[in-house]
Design a protein around this motif. Structure first.
Motif, mmCIF file in Angstrom:
data_model
loop_
_atom_site.group_PDB
_atom_site.id
_atom_site.type_symbol
_atom_site.label_atom_id
_atom_site.label_comp_id
_atom_site.label_asym_id
_atom_site.label_seq_id
_atom_site.Cartn_x
_atom_site.Cartn_y
_atom_site.Cartn_z
ATOM 1 N N VAL A 106 0.876 -1.183 0.000
ATOM 2 C CA VAL A 106 0.000 0.000 0.000
ATOM 3 C C VAL A 106 0.903 1.219 0.000
ATOM 4 C CG1 VAL A 106 -1.740 1.269 1.335
ATOM 5 C CG2 VAL A 106 -1.761 -1.237 1.342
ATOM 6 N N LYS A 107 0.663 2.167 -0.896
ATOM 7 C CA LYS A 107 1.543 3.336 -0.956
ATOM 8 C C LYS A 107 1.134 4.361 0.102
ATOM 9 C CE LYS A 107 3.633 6.723 -4.072
ATOM 10 N NZ LYS A 107 5.041 6.524 -3.741
ATOM 11 N N PRO A 108 2.058 4.739 1.000
ATOM 12 C CA PRO A 108 1.728 5.747 2.010
ATOM 13 C C PRO A 108 1.773 7.166 1.441
ATOM 14 C CG PRO A 108 3.970 4.948 2.314
ATOM 15 C CD PRO A 108 3.428 4.226 1.126
ATOM 16 N N ASP A 109 1.103 8.095 2.139
ATOM 17 C CA ASP A 109 1.179 9.522 1.755
ATOM 18 C C ASP A 109 2.340 10.197 2.460
ATOM 19 O OD1 ASP A 109 -1.435 9.297 0.598
ATOM 20 O OD2 ASP A 109 -2.281 9.538 2.600
ATOM 21 N N ILE A 110 2.691 9.658 3.639
ATOM 22 C CA ILE A 110 3.741 10.274 4.455
ATOM 23 C C ILE A 110 4.494 9.197 5.225
ATOM 24 C CG2 ILE A 110 2.106 10.709 6.387
ATOM 25 C CD1 ILE A 110 3.815 13.256 6.992
ATOM 26 N N ALA A 111 5.785 9.424 5.384
ATOM 27 C CA ALA A 111 6.613 8.510 6.172
ATOM 28 C C ALA A 111 7.166 9.248 7.385
ATOM 29 C CB ALA A 111 7.759 7.971 5.323
ATOM 30 N N LEU A 112 7.036 8.627 8.543
ATOM 31 C CA LEU A 112 7.660 9.124 9.768
ATOM 32 C C LEU A 112 8.975 8.367 9.913
ATOM 33 C CD1 LEU A 112 4.523 8.946 12.136
ATOM 34 C CD2 LEU A 112 5.197 10.817 10.610
ATOM 35 N N ILE A 113 10.075 9.106 9.893
ATOM 36 C CA ILE A 113 11.406 8.488 9.858
ATOM 37 C C ILE A 113 12.088 8.644 11.210
ATOM 38 C CG2 ILE A 113 13.624 8.425 8.607
ATOM 39 C CD1 ILE A 113 11.293 8.264 6.627
ATOM 40 N N ASP A 114 12.636 7.555 11.724
ATOM 41 C CA ASP A 114 13.404 7.671 12.960
ATOM 42 C C ASP A 114 14.748 8.331 12.663
ATOM 43 O OD1 ASP A 114 13.926 7.116 15.771
ATOM 44 O OD2 ASP A 114 15.460 5.761 15.017
ATOM 45 N N GLY A 115 15.083 9.368 13.427
ATOM 46 C CA GLY A 115 16.375 10.030 13.245
ATOM 47 C C GLY A 115 16.216 11.502 12.921
ATOM 48 N N ASN A 116 17.320 12.116 12.508
ATOM 49 C CA ASN A 116 17.300 13.561 12.235
ATOM 50 C C ASN A 116 17.626 13.892 10.780
ATOM 51 O OD1 ASN A 116 19.968 12.890 12.184
ATOM 52 N ND2 ASN A 116 20.658 14.427 13.631
ATOM 53 N N ARG A 117 17.519 12.866 9.917
ATOM 54 C CA ARG A 117 17.784 13.084 8.487
ATOM 55 C C ARG A 117 16.699 12.398 7.662
ATOM 56 N NH1 ARG A 117 23.563 13.724 8.048
ATOM 57 N NH2 ARG A 117 23.352 14.019 5.811
ATOM 58 N N LYS A 118 16.434 12.979 6.499
ATOM 59 C CA LYS A 118 15.423 12.389 5.600
ATOM 60 C C LYS A 118 16.122 11.554 4.532
ATOM 61 C CE LYS A 118 12.133 16.205 6.258
ATOM 62 N NZ LYS A 118 12.933 17.082 7.138
ATOM 63 N N PRO A 119 15.570 10.374 4.215
ATOM 64 C CA PRO A 119 16.247 9.490 3.264
ATOM 65 C C PRO A 119 15.959 9.774 1.790
ATOM 66 C CG PRO A 119 14.380 8.358 4.242
ATOM 67 C CD PRO A 119 14.431 9.713 4.881
ATOM 68 N N GLY A 120 15.189 10.810 1.485
ATOM 69 C CA GLY A 120 14.940 11.148 0.084
ATOM 70 C C GLY A 120 13.865 10.301 -0.558
ATOM 71 N N LEU A 121 12.739 10.179 0.137
ATOM 72 C CA LEU A 121 11.596 9.437 -0.420
ATOM 73 C C LEU A 121 10.829 10.325 -1.389
ATOM 74 C CD1 LEU A 121 10.276 7.931 2.947
ATOM 75 C CD2 LEU A 121 11.642 6.740 1.240
ATOM 76 N N ASP A 122 9.981 9.695 -2.216
ATOM 77 C CA ASP A 122 9.186 10.487 -3.166
ATOM 78 C C ASP A 122 7.809 10.843 -2.594
ATOM 79 O OD1 ASP A 122 8.023 8.023 -3.219
ATOM 80 O OD2 ASP A 122 8.078 7.763 -5.397
ATOM 81 N N ILE A 123 7.686 10.753 -1.255
ATOM 82 C CA ILE A 123 6.453 11.158 -0.562
ATOM 83 C C ILE A 123 6.862 12.097 0.575
ATOM 84 C CG2 ILE A 123 5.096 9.072 -1.082
ATOM 85 C CD1 ILE A 123 5.939 8.022 1.733
#
Length: 204
Positions: A106-123
């Motif tokens: 299932v494609k999410p609208d938003i990702a909550l990422i653990d940490g202080n950097r974003k991994p460069g997702l397309d959402i």
């Protein structure tokens, strides 16, 4: 403590499908780095779920099954030892995270990422420091990532029994360094993580 604080903020802002993303195995001297993405049903907090580091192996294994059973979707992504050595551990972790999100059914609208950097997702993505101790979805992802990686390291241990990977999971423990002294570096070791060790060995 509100395990749904960030999830609820996302829903309030109009996001419909929220996933949590976390990694396992950034620090070890050997083995792939793992990441997991988990979408829990709206409002779902699975009892006992917490930052995977705060749970026993037995508890993580039991919760893994519960999460798989109750989640909307989960995905696991990895980056290889070769990729870690080639692009560095941070970029390899981001790569594993992107692969984990891509593996969701299932494609999410938003990702909550653990940490202080974003991994460069397309959402949309929110980085949350100590997210694995404050977000239900990230905590679930931390357990899926950790259990998946531990299982992988136990498999690796069968192929390389001399290093006793099933005990230290590739981390730089006293036992692991003793095995490195005895047997040298294998092709499952991260060469970039062992530069100082090799320099010291060469000085002896």
């Amino acid at each position: 403590m509100d395990w749904l604080e960030y999830e609820n903020k996302a829903y309030e802002q109009g996001f419909k499908v929220v996933c949590g993303v976390d990694e396992a195995g950034r620090g070890p001297l050997a083995g792939d780095v793992y990441a997991a993405a988990v979408i829990l049903p709206k409002g779902c907090v699975i009892e006992g779920v917490n930052d995977s580091k705060k749970l026993s192996e037995k508890k993580r294994e039991a919760l893994f099954d519960k999460i798989v059973e109750q989640c909307v979707s989960y995905g696991v992504g990895t980056a290889s030892v070769e990729e870690i050595d080639e692009i560095n551990i941070l970029q390899a972790t981001f790569l594993a995270m992107r692969r984990a999100v891509d593996a969701l059914e299932v494609k999410p609208d938003i990702a909550l990422i653990d940490g202080n950097r974003k991994p460069g997702l397309d959402i949309a993505q929110w980085d949350i420091v100590k997210g694995d101790a404050s977000s239900a979805n990230i905590a679930a992802a931390s357990i899926i990532a950790k259990v998946s990686r531990d299982r992988y390291m136990k498999d690796i241990a069968k192929k390389y029994p001399q290093y006793q990977f099933e005990k230290h999971k590739g981390y730089g423990t006293k036992l692991h360094y003793e095995m490195l002294d005895k047997y040298g570096i294998s092709d499952i070791h991260r060469k970039t993580f062992l530069k100082k060790y090799l320099e010291k060995k060469n000085e002896q």
